[in-house]
Design a protein around this motif. Structure first.
Motif, PDB file in Angstrom:
ATOM      1  N   GLU A 194       0.908  16.236   1.269  1.00 39.92           N
ATOM      2  CA  GLU A 194       1.391  17.262   2.194  1.00 39.92           C
ATOM      3  C   GLU A 194       1.019  16.872   3.616  1.00 39.92           C
ATOM      4  N   GLY A 195       1.765  17.402   4.584  1.00 35.49           N
ATOM      5  CA  GLY A 195       1.396  17.171   5.968  1.00 35.49           C
ATOM      6  C   GLY A 195       2.565  16.767   6.844  1.00 35.49           C
ATOM      7  N   SER A 196       2.234  16.471   8.093  1.00 32.55           N
ATOM      8  CA  SER A 196       3.252  16.169   9.099  1.00 32.55           C
ATOM      9  C   SER A 196       3.990  14.861   8.804  1.00 32.55           C
ATOM     10  N   GLN A 197       3.291  13.878   8.210  1.00 33.78           N
ATOM     11  CA  GLN A 197       3.981  12.617   7.916  1.00 33.78           C
ATOM     12  C   GLN A 197       5.021  12.810   6.816  1.00 33.78           C
ATOM     13  N   VAL A 198       4.723  13.655   5.848  1.00 33.36           N
ATOM     14  CA  VAL A 198       5.703  13.961   4.805  1.00 33.36           C
ATOM     15  C   VAL A 198       6.918  14.652   5.427  1.00 33.36           C
ATOM     16  N   ARG A 199       6.671  15.568   6.354  1.00 35.45           N
ATOM     17  CA  ARG A 199       7.772  16.255   7.047  1.00 35.45           C
ATOM     18  C   ARG A 199       8.636  15.248   7.817  1.00 35.45           C
ATOM     19  N   GLU A 200       7.994  14.283   8.467  1.00 37.14           N
ATOM     20  CA  GLU A 200       8.754  13.252   9.180  1.00 37.14           C
ATOM     21  C   GLU A 200       9.557  12.399   8.213  1.00 37.14           C
ATOM     22  N   ASN A 235      18.823  16.458   1.546  1.00 36.58           N
ATOM     23  CA  ASN A 235      19.825  17.421   2.008  1.00 36.58           C
ATOM     24  C   ASN A 235      19.267  18.832   2.182  1.00 36.58           C
ATOM     25  N   ARG A 236      18.031  18.910   2.612  1.00 33.67           N
ATOM     26  CA  ARG A 236      17.438  20.224   2.822  1.00 33.67           C
ATOM     27  C   ARG A 236      16.480  20.210   3.996  1.00 33.67           C
ATOM     28  N   THR A 237      15.915  21.360   4.282  1.00 34.31           N
ATOM     29  CA  THR A 237      14.997  21.479   5.412  1.00 34.31           C
ATOM     30  C   THR A 237      13.665  20.803   5.092  1.00 34.31           C
ATOM     31  N   PRO A 238      13.122  20.006   6.003  1.00 35.82           N
ATOM     32  CA  PRO A 238      11.800  19.409   5.765  1.00 35.82           C
ATOM     33  C   PRO A 238      10.748  20.491   5.542  1.00 35.82           C
ATOM     34  N   THR A 239       9.918  20.237   4.545  1.00 34.46           N
ATOM     35  CA  THR A 239       8.886  21.225   4.192  1.00 34.46           C
ATOM     36  C   THR A 239       7.467  20.692   4.389  1.00 34.46           C
ATOM     37  N   GLY A 240       7.339  19.368   4.451  1.00 31.56           N
ATOM     38  CA  GLY A 240       5.993  18.801   4.531  1.00 31.56           C
ATOM     39  C   GLY A 240       5.301  18.721   3.189  1.00 31.56           C
ATOM     40  N   HIS A 241       6.038  18.990   2.104  1.00 36.21           N
ATOM     41  CA  HIS A 241       5.470  18.968   0.757  1.00 36.21           C
ATOM     42  C   HIS A 241       6.196  17.896  -0.059  1.00 36.21           C
ATOM     43  N   TYR A 242       5.457  16.902  -0.559  1.00 39.71           N
ATOM     44  CA  TYR A 242       6.022  15.763  -1.308  1.00 39.71           C
ATOM     45  C   TYR A 242       5.974  16.075  -2.802  1.00 39.71           C
ATOM     46  N   ALA A 243       7.168  16.311  -3.374  1.00 43.30           N
ATOM     47  CA  ALA A 243       7.239  16.590  -4.814  1.00 43.30           C
ATOM     48  C   ALA A 243       8.486  15.931  -5.386  1.00 43.30           C
ATOM     49  N   THR A 302      13.504  14.972  16.100  1.00 43.12           N
ATOM     50  CA  THR A 302      13.209  15.973  17.127  1.00 43.12           C
ATOM     51  C   THR A 302      12.430  17.126  16.501  1.00 43.12           C
ATOM     52  N   ARG A 303      11.899  17.970  17.341  1.00 42.03           N
ATOM     53  CA  ARG A 303      11.175  19.133  16.817  1.00 42.03           C
ATOM     54  C   ARG A 303      12.102  20.026  15.997  1.00 42.03           C
ATOM     55  N   ALA A 304      13.347  20.169  16.452  1.00 44.07           N
ATOM     56  CA  ALA A 304      14.305  20.988  15.709  1.00 44.07           C
ATOM     57  C   ALA A 304      14.586  20.396  14.327  1.00 44.07           C
ATOM     58  N   GLU A 305      14.571  19.051  14.210  1.00 48.26           N
ATOM     59  CA  GLU A 305      14.783  18.416  12.905  1.00 48.26           C
ATOM     60  C   GLU A 305      13.558  18.574  12.017  1.00 48.26           C
ATOM     61  N   LEU A 306      12.383  18.513  12.625  1.00 52.64           N
ATOM     62  CA  LEU A 306      11.154  18.661  11.849  1.00 52.64           C
ATOM     63  C   LEU A 306      10.915  20.111  11.442  1.00 52.64           C
ATOM     64  N   HIS A 307      11.290  21.023  12.307  1.00 55.64           N
ATOM     65  CA  HIS A 307      11.055  22.450  12.046  1.00 55.64           C
ATOM     66  C   HIS A 307      12.337  23.234  12.292  1.00 55.64           C
ATOM     67  N   PRO A 308      13.352  22.971  11.491  1.00 56.33           N
ATOM     68  CA  PRO A 308      14.599  23.713  11.672  1.00 56.33           C
ATOM     69  C   PRO A 308      14.400  25.177  11.286  1.00 56.33           C
ATOM     70  N   LYS A 359       0.837  -1.198   0.000  1.00 54.22           N
ATOM     71  CA  LYS A 359       0.000   0.000   0.000  1.00 54.22           C
ATOM     72  C   LYS A 359       0.874   1.251   0.000  1.00 54.22           C
ATOM     73  N   VAL A 360       0.517   2.198  -0.873  1.00 53.14           N
ATOM     74  CA  VAL A 360       1.245   3.465  -0.945  1.00 53.14           C
ATOM     75  C   VAL A 360       0.723   4.396   0.149  1.00 53.14           C
ATOM     76  N   LEU A 361       1.637   4.893   0.967  1.00 56.56           N
ATOM     77  CA  LEU A 361       1.276   5.790   2.065  1.00 56.56           C
ATOM     78  C   LEU A 361       1.399   7.255   1.669  1.00 56.56           C
ATOM     79  N   MET A 362       2.448   7.571   0.907  1.00 64.30           N
ATOM     80  CA  MET A 362       2.700   8.945   0.476  1.00 64.30           C
ATOM     81  C   MET A 362       3.296   8.931  -0.923  1.00 64.30           C
ATOM     82  N   ALA A 363       2.946   9.937  -1.713  1.00 68.01           N
ATOM     83  CA  ALA A 363       3.479  10.068  -3.065  1.00 68.01           C
ATOM     84  C   ALA A 363       3.444  11.539  -3.447  1.00 68.01           C
ATOM     85  N   SER A 364       3.943  11.845  -4.638  1.00 70.96           N
ATOM     86  CA  SER A 364       3.997  13.231  -5.101  1.00 70.96           C
ATOM     87  C   SER A 364       2.631  13.889  -5.000  1.00 70.96           C
ATOM     88  N   GLY A 365       2.628  15.076  -4.437  1.00 74.50           N
ATOM     89  CA  GLY A 365       1.389  15.820  -4.238  1.00 74.50           C
ATOM     90  C   GLY A 365       0.889  15.774  -2.809  1.00 74.50           C
TER      91      GLY A 365
END
Length: 321
Positions: free
Chosen positions: A121-127, A139-147, A185-191, A113-119
């Motif tokens: 968004e949300g906290s699970q994508v950020r995780e 290699n970048r800051t989590p955005t919560g946007h799957y693209a 951590t919160r700092a990793e999720l929201h740097p 089962k596919v849990l997340m794919a392009s398009g």
């Protein structure tokens, strides 16, 4: 009685005896005559031809019986009238081959089962992004946007672990990632920002200022020299550069859409003509591989939404290297 009568009687008796003899021979048995005709009957019986020897042998029940000593020449031979066994009768018939049933095809395992794919968004994508960043695939800051950038990171992870390179996060990929990483951590999720915030320009030290550095590609919201919040930003290309200098916010537009490019510019804070600080879904999806048309793009929607609620018309904007 005269002589003629005696002669006639003798002839009739002889004829009668002859008839009896003929009947006896025909019936296969010998009749004994009685009285005066016995001699004549005997003579008739003796004159009958004896039966041939081979006929007697056939008629005898014991002739030719297996195991009897009377006919050693026929030992081991089938008795007359009994059919000799044929080759087909002497062999045991082979059993018919039972056809082997066709193998039942193994049912194909259902795709995970596919849990997340392009398009998505949300906290699970950020995780997901934070966990991929822990092991060097994002290699970048989590955005919560799957693209495209997140899909490429997932595909890289799948390839290294021998999983199908779909770029989509299915249950197998997610479970493998969970087993290799720790809870972010919160700092990793929201740097604060992907790059360290540089020393503020002196023009940012007084008042309410949007302090924007092209060197560190960061925006710091500052009030009287104190950093209230910071976020990643990108700028225009060399053909549509973002202006540098000191400006002021002159218009706020929450649900703005560009009249030139027909593209959404939510949380827009206009500072110079058509240039504004605003949220960019393209920046969230593609990162620094793209560029704006001169605006200052913010990729964290939560942060720009909070900034939009705090900034007032007339607040200062400083853009510098």
């Amino acid at each position: 009685m005269d002589e003629n009568q005696r002669n006639n009687r003798a002839v009739r008796r002889a004829v009668a005896l002859t008839a009896v003899a003929v009947v006896a021979v025909t019936a296969g048995c010998t009749a004994r005559a009685s009285g005066a005709g016995a001699g004549a009957a005997a003579s008739v019986t003796k004159s009958a031809a004896p039966a041939p020897a081979h006929e007697a042998a056939i008629a005898s029940p014991s002739a030719g019986a297996p195991g009897k000593s009377g006919n050693s020449g026929n030992s081991g031979k089938a008795s007359p009238g009994t059919a000799a066994p044929t080759e087909t009768q002497s062999q045991t018939p082979e059993p018919k081959a039972t056809p082997t049933p066709a193998p039942t095809p193994t049912p194909k395992a259902p795709a995970p089962k596919v849990l997340m794919a392009s398009g998505a968004e949300g906290s699970q994508v950020r995780e997901l992004q934070a966990r991929l960043r822990q092991i060097g695939h994002f290699n970048r800051t989590p955005t919560g946007h799957y693209a495209s950038v997140t899909a490429a990171a997932v595909s890289s992870f799948q390839n290294k672990r021998g999983l199908p390179r779909t770029g989509a996060t299915d249950t197998v990929t997610w479970d493998k990632l969970l087993g290799m990483t720790r809870k972010p951590t919160r700092a990793e999720l929201h740097p604060t920002t992907a790059n360290p915030v540089t020393k503020p320009d002196p023009r940012c030290m007084r008042g309410r200022v949007l302090c924007i550095s092209k060197t560190s590609r960061t925006l710091s919201w500052m009030v009287e020299g104190r950093v209230v919040s910071a976020m990643d930003v990108r700028f225009g290309s060399q053909y549509t550069p973002t202006r540098e200098g000191t400006f002021n916010v002159y218009w706020k537009s929450r649900h703005h859409v560009s009249t030139l490019y027909d593209s959404p510019m939510p949380y827009a804070l206009f500072f110079s003509g058509g240039q504004a600080v605003h949220y960019s879904s393209d920046f969230a999806a593609r990162g620094y591989s793209g560029a704006s048309h001169g605006c200052v793009n913010v990729r964290d929607e939560g942060k720009i939404a909070s900034l939009f609620s705090q900034v007032r018309n007339g607040d200062k904007v400083v853009i510098y290297w």
